[in-house]
Structures are given as C-alpha cells and as structure tokens.
Write a protein that holds these residues in place. Structure first.
Motif, PDB file in Angstrom:
ATOM      1  N   ASP B 116     -30.495 -91.432 -24.060  1.00  0.00           N
ATOM      2  CA  ASP B 116     -31.942 -91.436 -24.063  1.00  0.00           C
ATOM      3  C   ASP B 116     -32.438 -91.141 -22.653  1.00  0.00           C
ATOM      4  OD1 ASP B 116     -34.352 -91.621 -25.266  1.00  0.00           O
ATOM      5  OD2 ASP B 116     -34.502 -93.803 -25.107  1.00  0.00           O
ATOM      6  N   ASP B 117     -31.624 -90.423 -21.899  1.00  0.00           N
ATOM      7  CA  ASP B 117     -31.964 -90.149 -20.517  1.00  0.00           C
ATOM      8  C   ASP B 117     -33.178 -89.246 -20.456  1.00  0.00           C
ATOM      9  OD1 ASP B 117     -29.817 -91.579 -19.903  1.00  0.00           O
ATOM     10  OD2 ASP B 117     -28.518 -89.900 -19.346  1.00  0.00           O
ATOM     11  N   PRO B 118     -33.979 -89.422 -19.407  1.00  0.00           N
ATOM     12  CA  PRO B 118     -35.181 -88.620 -19.333  1.00  0.00           C
ATOM     13  C   PRO B 118     -34.883 -87.183 -18.949  1.00  0.00           C
ATOM     14  CG  PRO B 118     -34.949 -89.932 -17.372  1.00  0.00           C
ATOM     15  CD  PRO B 118     -33.827 -90.303 -18.261  1.00  0.00           C
ATOM     16  N   GLY B 119     -33.737 -86.921 -18.384  1.00  0.00           N
ATOM     17  CA  GLY B 119     -33.534 -85.571 -17.882  1.00  0.00           C
ATOM     18  C   GLY B 119     -32.176 -85.016 -18.222  1.00  0.00           C
ATOM     19  N   TRP B 120     -31.951 -83.791 -17.826  1.00  0.00           N
ATOM     20  CA  TRP B 120     -30.672 -83.161 -18.037  1.00  0.00           C
ATOM     21  C   TRP B 120     -29.815 -83.391 -16.810  1.00  0.00           C
ATOM     22  CZ3 TRP B 120     -35.527 -81.548 -17.757  1.00  0.00           C
ATOM     23  CH2 TRP B 120     -35.908 -80.755 -16.673  1.00  0.00           C
ATOM     24  N   SER B 121     -28.654 -82.729 -16.736  1.00  0.00           N
ATOM     25  CA  SER B 121     -27.698 -83.097 -15.694  1.00  0.00           C
ATOM     26  C   SER B 121     -28.237 -82.878 -14.272  1.00  0.00           C
ATOM     27  CB  SER B 121     -26.410 -82.309 -15.890  1.00  0.00           C
ATOM     28  OG  SER B 121     -26.718 -80.936 -15.877  1.00  0.00           O
ATOM     29  N   ARG B 122     -29.045 -81.822 -14.094  1.00  0.00           N
ATOM     30  CA  ARG B 122     -29.558 -81.575 -12.757  1.00  0.00           C
ATOM     31  C   ARG B 122     -30.352 -82.785 -12.269  1.00  0.00           C
ATOM     32  NH1 ARG B 122     -34.065 -77.980 -10.741  1.00  0.00           N
ATOM     33  NH2 ARG B 122     -34.738 -77.877 -12.880  1.00  0.00           N
ATOM     34  N   ASP B 123     -30.974 -83.475 -13.215  1.00  0.00           N
ATOM     35  CA  ASP B 123     -31.798 -84.602 -12.836  1.00  0.00           C
ATOM     36  C   ASP B 123     -31.010 -85.892 -12.686  1.00  0.00           C
ATOM     37  OD1 ASP B 123     -34.140 -83.117 -12.823  1.00  0.00           O
ATOM     38  OD2 ASP B 123     -34.242 -83.232 -15.012  1.00  0.00           O
ATOM     39  N   ALA B 124     -29.743 -85.828 -13.122  1.00  0.00           N
ATOM     40  CA  ALA B 124     -28.961 -87.052 -13.067  1.00  0.00           C
ATOM     41  C   ALA B 124     -28.826 -87.564 -11.640  1.00  0.00           C
ATOM     42  CB  ALA B 124     -27.586 -86.815 -13.686  1.00  0.00           C
ATOM     43  N   ILE B 125     -28.630 -86.634 -10.711  1.00  0.00           N
ATOM     44  CA  ILE B 125     -28.490 -87.043  -9.312  1.00  0.00           C
ATOM     45  C   ILE B 125     -29.820 -87.578  -8.798  1.00  0.00           C
ATOM     46  CG2 ILE B 125     -27.763 -86.258  -7.022  1.00  0.00           C
ATOM     47  CD1 ILE B 125     -26.658 -83.743  -8.722  1.00  0.00           C
ATOM     48  N   LEU B 126     -30.857 -86.899  -9.246  1.00  0.00           N
ATOM     49  CA  LEU B 126     -32.190 -87.271  -8.806  1.00  0.00           C
ATOM     50  C   LEU B 126     -32.536 -88.696  -9.213  1.00  0.00           C
ATOM     51  CD1 LEU B 126     -34.212 -85.616  -7.267  1.00  0.00           C
ATOM     52  CD2 LEU B 126     -35.288 -84.979  -9.424  1.00  0.00           C
ATOM     53  N   LEU B 145     -40.521 -86.073 -14.601  1.00  0.00           N
ATOM     54  CA  LEU B 145     -39.659 -87.006 -15.326  1.00  0.00           C
ATOM     55  C   LEU B 145     -40.387 -88.320 -15.619  1.00  0.00           C
ATOM     56  CD1 LEU B 145     -36.239 -86.601 -13.518  1.00  0.00           C
ATOM     57  CD2 LEU B 145     -36.880 -85.799 -15.779  1.00  0.00           C
ATOM     58  N   VAL B 146     -41.117 -88.775 -14.618  1.00  0.00           N
ATOM     59  CA  VAL B 146     -41.848 -90.028 -14.787  1.00  0.00           C
ATOM     60  C   VAL B 146     -42.861 -89.912 -15.914  1.00  0.00           C
ATOM     61  CG1 VAL B 146     -43.579 -91.490 -13.706  1.00  0.00           C
ATOM     62  CG2 VAL B 146     -41.538 -90.860 -12.460  1.00  0.00           C
ATOM     63  N   ALA B 147     -43.540 -88.760 -15.962  1.00  0.00           N
ATOM     64  CA  ALA B 147     -44.536 -88.578 -17.006  1.00  0.00           C
ATOM     65  C   ALA B 147     -43.889 -88.692 -18.380  1.00  0.00           C
ATOM     66  CB  ALA B 147     -45.215 -87.223 -16.845  1.00  0.00           C
ATOM     67  N   ARG B 148     -42.669 -88.132 -18.496  1.00  0.00           N
ATOM     68  CA  ARG B 148     -41.987 -88.212 -19.799  1.00  0.00           C
ATOM     69  C   ARG B 148     -41.550 -89.631 -20.113  1.00  0.00           C
ATOM     70  NH1 ARG B 148     -37.663 -83.628 -19.492  1.00  0.00           N
ATOM     71  NH2 ARG B 148     -36.734 -84.828 -21.167  1.00  0.00           N
ATOM     72  N   LEU B 149     -41.105 -90.313 -19.074  1.00  0.00           N
ATOM     73  CA  LEU B 149     -40.717 -91.712 -19.261  1.00  0.00           C
ATOM     74  C   LEU B 149     -41.901 -92.541 -19.741  1.00  0.00           C
ATOM     75  CD1 LEU B 149     -38.580 -92.903 -16.250  1.00  0.00           C
ATOM     76  CD2 LEU B 149     -37.975 -92.925 -18.664  1.00  0.00           C
ATOM     77  N   ALA B 150     -43.033 -92.310 -19.093  1.00  0.00           N
ATOM     78  CA  ALA B 150     -44.205 -93.134 -19.374  1.00  0.00           C
ATOM     79  C   ALA B 150     -44.656 -92.979 -20.815  1.00  0.00           C
ATOM     80  CB  ALA B 150     -45.336 -92.781 -18.416  1.00  0.00           C
ATOM     81  N   GLU B 151     -44.389 -91.780 -21.384  1.00  0.00           N
ATOM     82  CA  GLU B 151     -44.811 -91.566 -22.767  1.00  0.00           C
ATOM     83  C   GLU B 151     -44.131 -92.536 -23.722  1.00  0.00           C
ATOM     84  OE1 GLU B 151     -44.260 -87.444 -23.538  1.00  0.00           O
ATOM     85  OE2 GLU B 151     -45.862 -86.979 -22.110  1.00  0.00           O
ATOM     86  N   ARG B 152     -42.935 -92.952 -23.334  1.00  0.00           N
ATOM     87  CA  ARG B 152     -42.217 -93.893 -24.200  1.00  0.00           C
ATOM     88  C   ARG B 152     -42.952 -95.212 -24.357  1.00  0.00           C
ATOM     89  NH1 ARG B 152     -36.561 -94.769 -22.101  1.00  0.00           N
ATOM     90  NH2 ARG B 152     -35.938 -92.671 -21.585  1.00  0.00           N
ATOM     91  N   LEU B 153     -43.766 -95.499 -23.351  1.00  0.00           N
ATOM     92  CA  LEU B 153     -44.484 -96.765 -23.378  1.00  0.00           C
ATOM     93  C   LEU B 153     -45.383 -96.901 -24.586  1.00  0.00           C
ATOM     94  CD1 LEU B 153     -45.910 -97.660 -19.923  1.00  0.00           C
ATOM     95  CD2 LEU B 153     -44.399 -98.952 -21.384  1.00  0.00           C
ATOM     96  N   ALA B 154     -45.925 -95.769 -24.995  1.00  0.00           N
ATOM     97  CA  ALA B 154     -46.938 -95.823 -26.046  1.00  0.00           C
ATOM     98  C   ALA B 154     -46.316 -95.863 -27.431  1.00  0.00           C
ATOM     99  CB  ALA B 154     -47.869 -94.632 -25.922  1.00  0.00           C
TER     100      ALA B 154
END
Lengths: 298, 371
Positions: B116-126, B145-154
């Motif tokens: 359920d990671d927010p990003g793909w592998s390039r973002d893993a390091i990030l 990425l944060v914007a996508r994470l925040a959507e889960r809140l709703a």
C-alpha cells in the motif's frame, strides 16, 4: 451510612461477591441519589458482576445492553417488526381498509420490537437493573444518544410519540478504558474505579467462588496472580481468570501449586503469546516457589 | 444542611480545580447530597463518598488524596470542617499546581500495510530521506506523494447509516413508509449507507529558525490535508500566532510560502511556544476544537519562553480535544530524548509523541489521524 454499607457488603458476600467499602458506598449512593453508576477498570476485575449482583439483591431483572462499534438505535432502543407490518398491510389491503387507518394500526405498540433500553424503561413490575456494558466500545454519537435517554428516561418514537419510563431503572455502565468516555456522560453518573483486588481480597473471593479449593491452594493462587500482575504483562489476568484457574486446579485434584501443573494450566491465566514466551522455565519456577512461600535466592 | 458544610465543600472543589482536576458544579451538588448522607465523623466514609460523586479518576487520585487530607482531616476532627490552612494556587511553588494529568505518552508504532506504498521504487529512497536533506525537485515529488497519502484519510466511514439514493443497504423502515402510500405494494426500496467521514484537524506549526528546514514540507502537508479534510485549520507561530487557513487554498505551493514568509512576523526567528499556544487556547480553542477534533502540534519543542505556560496551555488543549499529537522532526533521531525544556513540559499533556522527519514517519502517523 457505615451500617448500611456494612449490611450491603454482607448481602453481596452472601451472594458470592466480595465487595470492598468503596464498591458498597458507590452502590448505596447511586440508589440514594438516583443516578447511574459508571464503573471503569481493566478487563476481568468484576465490573459486570456488580450489576448482576445488584439485580439479584433487588430481586429484579437484569437487562443488558452490550456495546460494540456501530451499535445503533435499532439494536439498542427499538425496531419495527417489518414482516408483521408487511403482513398486516397486505391483509388490510384485501379488506379494503383506507391508508390512514392502516398506517395507524401498523405503527402501533404491538408492532414494536423492544430492545434493551426501551425494555428497561417500560418494565412494569418495578425498576430493572440496566447494564450498559463496555460503553467505551460504542462511538461518541451513541454516547450522546445515551446521555439523552439517561437524563430524561423517556424515548420519542416519531410514529408513536413519547414513551415515559414507568420506573426509572438502576443503571450501571462499565468501561474498559479503551477510550476516554465523554465528559458529559461521565458527569451524569457517579464514578467508581475498580482495581485488581488485594491479595487478601482475592483469597476471600476464591474461597467464596471456588469452595472446593483448599486454603493453601487459594493463597498460592492469590500470591501467584499478584506477582503476575506486578510484572506488567500485555494482558494482566483479572479475578475472572484466577477463579477459572482455581476451578481447573480443583478438577485436577491439586491442593497446591507445582511447576509442572502450573506450566500445563498457565493458559487459564496468561492469554497472550508474548507474555507466555517471557515466562520461561526458571522464571516460572521462581514465581511458583514464591507463591508457595519458599525463600528464593535471587 | 449547614451553610458551613456547603462553603467548605465549595472550597475543597475549588482547590481540586486549581490543581487541574476537572470538577463541575453538578459534581459538587452530587457530592453535597452524598456528604449529607454520610457520617461526618467518619472520614473514610466521607472520602469514599467524595471520590465517587466528584468522579475522581485514577490519574487524579493522588491530588485528591493529598487535598482531602488537608481539607477534611485537619486537626479538630472532621465533624467541624475547617478551611484549608495552606492556600495553594498555581502561583505557589512546590505545590502541585500542575500535576501531569495523563500517563506518559508512548511512542506509537503503527504497522503500515505492505503493498500500500504511496509510491513506486524511485520514491522508495525518498520515503526514508530526511526532509531537511531534500533538494527542491525532491521536495516537489514529496509533495505529490503527501497529497496521495492524505487522500487516504477521507476513507473512514461513519458508523451511522444515513438515507441515500441509489446503491446502499435496504432501509426497511422507510421502504415500508413508502409502501403505505401505494397500498402496501413495495414499488421502490429505500436505501441507506454509511457516509464518509473526514477527521477534523487543527494544525499548529512551528516556523522558527530551528524548524526552517522542515517548514516548506510541513506546509505542503498542511495543504494536502486541507484539500481532503475541508475543515482543517492551520496556524503557524514563532513569536506570534498567525492563522493561515485561508492562505492555503489556491495558488501554487511556492507562492503560498512566499506570501506566508512576508506576512508572518519574525519568520525563522526565535520561538515562544508557550505564549503562542496560550494565545491559541485563549482565542481559538472554544471555537475550533471540540471532542471530535484532533490537534497536531508540529514543533521541535525548543522553547525560549517559560515551560509552565506551555504546560498550562497544553493541558487546556488536551482537555478539550479528541486527541493531541505532537509531531517532532528531531525525534527521528534514535538518540533523541524529549528533554528540551518545552518538550518536557508539554509531554504529559500529549496523547502521542511522533517523529516527523521523513515520508515514512508521516505514513505511520496518518492512520492515527483517522482514529
């Protein structure tokens, strides 16, 4: 008041509940002030049992509402009996009764299914004991609704009108403290916090609830449980567990604790696999020896 | 019922309140009724009756026992209540003016579901890179990425059922009401569903010099939250408290930040956390925070003001909010101990202290917001 407190303690003891003064005082005051009693404490310290004993002492019904996530009005208060209503509507249709009269008939008292809260306030034969168990598991919206019922003891059903309490029930609410109970509800009640019992009290409870257990066994179980609770387990065993364990040991014809039997029956009291793993053989040996009152070199 | 007793009980309740125990007038009325039933010559009886009717919780037990001994067990017997000898208030040093009311918060470990990671592998390091080491490009990616994470809140559903059109569970009650109009023929089924529920959030962000490397990112976080949870309120402070909710909507991230820097006095300056939270409690607490609101304080707790004021403000906030989370960029460091004066003062009144130094820590925190 002390005399009454003492009398109540004795009456509860005859019924198998060993109550300390704080419990008896709280119960007495809820009766005198006519307010609900909120009991908080860890699981298994005997919160629910208080309501049961109260119902037996007053010779009345115990009406229990078990709370859970998503509990709503139709499970807590009332629900219409839809199949019966449907049937009635169909029959009226065949008889050619007009819609207004049909509606009046269908939304009558006899088509109402009473759930615990409504049953508690409509009981005819005198006040019931209403146990609202684990109120911390219901959500805040339900708490607000409960507050309304507990302050007026009347319920408004849109189709029927307002139903007032025949007798105001004795209300006991319990909470395992998994969530903070709202201030408004807390203020509406009197408050009692139950701790795990002292050694002396626990032994008395075991005597009273498990008469088959020998004096030595009860004392050793008590000491063992006290030591377990002092160890900050993930799930501290309650009185309910020590009673279960005592019963199990009596069935196994034990009159004292020994390491082998304790290891075999530990699941009665320690119900978490991490806790079980932490209690390795030397540790368990030490606890058993201490419970038997033997001096242990640390 | 003697006037003496009433006055004495009122003084006792007043001392409890001064010591931070919540006691209302209703509680006092209960206590008075109970005490008149009790035998005033029997201190144990009075003690138990008061504990029960004043609704003393275990965490307030010590304060209660201490004050009970002073007010009701004074020399001369308990049957003639005496005024407390030592008047104690918040100003009296050595008194328990501010007793830590809640158990120490624990560092919360939340398991993030795999896959359920927010990003793909390039973002893993990030995800593991501390915010203050990110360059502008990386920050921009983080913000997405944060914007996508925040959507889960709703995505939390309310537990109540409300009427809906179209899909949903059948609602027998309303269906039957409709059927009455058509002579008992069920032509349409009424339906109900559990509505989506977004959490109410209030963010209070520290923008002082020591927080500067994190500020840009924290504001991106605030914007993202604001987009999903419309009722999010955002404040920033360093030496003064500023409400920036209205500036966060619209515009690009960069320009919003620049406008902010211009408008907030002493941006990147020193911090007076205590005073600013005090101002928040005085001006906005009643209006914006209720038992459904989560308050997030984003600060490193490095305070130049007086820790007592900070503790008092935090206590007020915690008493009103659903939960108070303190997000600290420094506590990502395993060697970090919350010993900064401000942090230590606030800690007793915080439900959880969480680290917020990279995206991974943010991900862990989000489920807590929906609780």
């Amino acid at each position: 008041m002390r005399a009454e407190v003492g009398a109540l303690q004795e009456a509860m003891a005859r019924d198998g509940y060993i109550a300390d003064e704080a419990i008896a005082t709280a119960l007495l005051l809820t009766g005198e002030l006519g307010k609900p009693l909120l009991i908080e404490g860890d699981a298994g310290v005997g919160k629910t049992e208080i309501a049961k004993v109260l119902a037996r002492l007053r010779g009345t019904d115990l009406i229990r509402l078990q709370c859970y996530e998503g509990l709503d009005v139709s499970t807590a208060l009332y629900e219409w009996n839809y199949p019966r209503q449907m049937l009635r509507v169909r029959m009226s249709e065949q008889e050619g009764i007009d819609a207004d009269r049909m509606e009046q008939a269908v939304f009558g008292r006899s088509y109402l299914l009473e759930r615990p809260l409504l049953r508690a306030i409509t009981r005819r034969e005198g006040p019931a004991v209403l146990l609202i168990d684990e109120v911390d598991r219901a959500d805040e919206a339900f708490e607000a609704f409960l507050l309304e019922v507990l302050s007026d003891f009347q319920v408004t059903i849109p189709e029927l009108g307002t139903i007032r309490a025949e007798h105001v029930p004795h209300v006991v609410l319990t909470s395992n403290c998994t969530r903070e109970i709202g201030d408004a509800l807390r203020r509406r009640c009197l408050y009692l916090h139950l701790d795990h019992p002292s050694l002396e009290k626990e032994v008395r409870i075991l005597h009273s609830r498990v008469p088959g257990a020998s004096e030595a066994l009860s004392l050793q179980i008590g000491r063992f449980l006290q030591a377990l609770r002092a160890r900050r387990l993930a799930r501290a065993p309650g009185v309910a567990e020590s009673i279960d364990w005592a019963r199990a040991l009596v069935r196994l014809h034990q009159d004292h604790l020994d390491e082998e039997v304790v290891r075999a029956t530990l699941g009665c009291v320690v119900k978490d696999r991490h806790d079980l793993r932490d209690l390795d053989a030397p540790e368990l040996g030490r606890l058993v020896a201490e419970a038997r009152g033997e001096a242990v070199a640390r | 019922m003697s006037a003496d007793l009433v006055a004495h009980l009122a003084r006792f309740a007043g001392s409890l309140r001064a010591a931070g125990v919540r006691v209302t007038l209703g509680d006092e009325v209960d206590a008075l009724r109970a005490v008149t039933l009790a035998d005033l010559g029997d201190p144990e009886e009075v003690r138990l009756a008061l504990r029960c009717t004043l609704k003393i919780r275990p965490r307030d037990g010590e304060v209660f026992e201490d004050l009970f001994a002073r007010h009701w067990l004074g020399a001369g017997g308990a049957d003639r209540p005496r005024p407390p000898r030592a008047e104690h208030g918040p100003g009296n040093p050595g008194s328990s003016g501010l007793v830590p009311a809640s158990p120490r918060p624990v560092e919360v470990e939340v398991e993030v579901p795999r896959g359920d990671d927010p990003g793909w592998s390039r973002d893993a390091i990030l995800r593991k890179k501390p915010f203050d080491e990110c360059d502008a490009g990386e920050l921009a990616r983080l913000e997405r990425l944060v914007a996508r994470l925040a959507e889960r809140l709703a995505t939390r559903r309310s537990r109540r059922l409300v009427p809906v059109r179209g899909r949903g569970r059948p609602d027998p009650r309303r269906s039957l009401r409709r059927a009455v109009a058509t002579a008992g023929e069920l032509l349409t089924l009424a339906r109900r569903e559990r509505p989506l529920e977004t959490p109410r959030l209030v963010l209070v962000c520290d923008t002082s010099g020591s927080m500067d490397p994190h500020a840009r990112f924290l504001l991106a976080f605030a914007r993202a939250l604001k987009r999903v949870a419309k009722r999010t309120e955002v404040f920033v402070f360093n030496t003064e408290l500023v409400r920036i909710t209205s500036w966060l909507s619209g515009g690009r991230q960069g320009s919003a930040l620049e406008r902010l820097v211009a408008a907030v006095p002493d941006w990147s300056g020193g911090t007076r956390i205590g005073q600013c939270l005090e101002a928040f409690a005085a001006r906005h607490l009643d209006e914006l925070v209720d038992s459904r609101t989560m308050v997030l304080v984003l600060s490193d707790g490095l305070d130049q003001g007086e820790p007592e004021r900070l503790a008092a403000a935090m206590q007020r906030i915690q008493a009103r909010a659903r939960r108070v989370l303190w997000l600290n960029p420094l506590s990502g460091d395993p060697r970090y101990q919350p010993t900064a004066r401000g942090m230590a003062a606030a800690l007793p009144f915080v439900d959880a202290l969480l680290s917020l130094h990279n995206l991974e820590s943010l991900e862990r925190m989000l489920p807590l917001l929906a609780r």
